[in-house]
Design a protein around this motif. Structure first.
Motif, PDB file in Angstrom:
ATOM      1  N   PRO A  48       1.058   1.469  -4.743  1.00 37.67           N
ATOM      2  CA  PRO A  48      -0.459   1.458  -4.229  1.00 37.67           C
ATOM      3  C   PRO A  48      -1.293   1.071  -5.426  1.00 37.67           C
ATOM      4  CG  PRO A  48       0.872   3.847  -3.651  1.00 37.67           C
ATOM      5  CD  PRO A  48       1.855   2.753  -4.590  1.00 37.67           C
ATOM      6  N   VAL A 107       0.678  -1.134   0.004  1.00 39.46           N
ATOM      7  CA  VAL A 107       0.282  -0.272   0.008  1.00 39.46           C
ATOM      8  C   VAL A 107       0.737   1.494   0.087  1.00 39.46           C
ATOM      9  CG1 VAL A 107      -0.227   0.130   2.386  1.00 39.46           C
ATOM     10  CG2 VAL A 107      -1.881   1.147   1.004  1.00 39.46           C
ATOM     11  N   GLU A 108       2.160   0.979   0.566  1.00 39.71           N
ATOM     12  CA  GLU A 108       2.881   2.545   0.588  1.00 39.71           C
ATOM     13  C   GLU A 108       3.725   2.252  -0.779  1.00 39.71           C
ATOM     14  OE1 GLU A 108       4.819   2.746   4.359  1.00 39.71           O
ATOM     15  OE2 GLU A 108       2.797   3.195   5.390  1.00 39.71           O
ATOM     16  N   GLN A 109       4.406   1.165  -0.788  1.00 40.19           N
ATOM     17  CA  GLN A 109       5.533   1.301  -2.018  1.00 40.19           C
ATOM     18  C   GLN A 109       4.730   1.147  -3.379  1.00 40.19           C
ATOM     19  OE1 GLN A 109       7.710  -2.137  -1.178  1.00 40.19           O
ATOM     20  NE2 GLN A 109       8.460  -1.563   0.936  1.00 40.19           N
TER      21      GLN A 109
END
Length: 220
Positions: free
Chosen positions: A177, A173-175
């Motif tokens: 999306p 989700v952060e790296q």
């Protein structure tokens, strides 16, 4: 009056019903039956042929109260007793009123045998009903087990896949999306597909049971 009340208590609500059968086989009922036999014999010996018709009721009670073999023996005895009492009261076999005694003996025998048959039929019906209830109980257990196996087959693989993709989406989700969103959408599609399969499976179990219930009620 005593005979009528005792007869009603032993035979009501129906000689073949389970309640009457349990009551008629109790020690108190057997004692009462013996008292009735003694009462009828005493009345016949004291008053002659006037009370011979009571053997019809005694024979009926014997067919319900006694075990089958004992009941047959008792019915035969109660069939012959009116003849013996009539011979003694009339002063000889030549003076017996055969037009009265023969129909009476046939009634005593017929009612007694009918009650024995009714009692046996009632027992067979109760055994059949108990067997049907046991089969229905086993069928419900088997259906629940089969439903459990089918749901396990339907949900096992899909839930494992949903768990893995959810964990993967959480890490991405952060790296990444965009890829995380794609994984979440796949999880959503898999969940919807599985929900639809579960609903179809449950509906497939409900419809046959409804049809079987209707058939069972129709046959009753």
């Amino acid at each position: 009056m005593f005979f009528a009340v005792s007869y009603t208590w032993l035979m009501w609500p129906h000689p073949a019903s389970s309640g009457a059968r349990k009551r008629s086989r109790s020690p108190a009922s057997l004692i009462l039956f013996g008292v009735l036999v003694a009462l009828v014999l005493a009345l016949c010996l004291l008053y002659g042929n006037s009370f011979l018709w009571l053997f019809i009721g005694i024979s009926a009670i014997a067919g319900v109260t006694l075990p089958m073999r004992s009941a047959f023996v008792a019915v035969v005895i109660f069939t012959l007793l009116p003849l013996g009492i009539s011979v003694g009261a009339s002063g000889g076999i030549a003076r017996v009123d055969w037009l009265q005694i023969i129909p009476l003996m046939l009634l005593v025998r017929g009612i007694g045998v009918d009650m024995i048959g009714a009692a046996r039929l009632s027992g067979a019906i109760r055994e059949l009903q108990a067997a049907r209830e046991e089969l229905a109980r086993l069928a419900v257990i088997e259906e629940r087990q089969r439903l459990s196996r089918d749901l396990h087959d339907l949900l096992g693989h899909t839930l494992s896949m949903i768990t893995l993709k959810s964990e993967l989406a959480g890490r991405l989700v952060e790296q990444e999306p965009a890829r995380a969103i794609q994984e979440i959408r796949e999880v959503e599609r898999a969940a919807r597909h599985t929900l639809r399969e579960v609903r179809e499976a449950v509906a497939g179990y409900r419809h046959p049971r409804l049809e079987s219930e209707l058939c069972a009620r129709g046959s009753d």
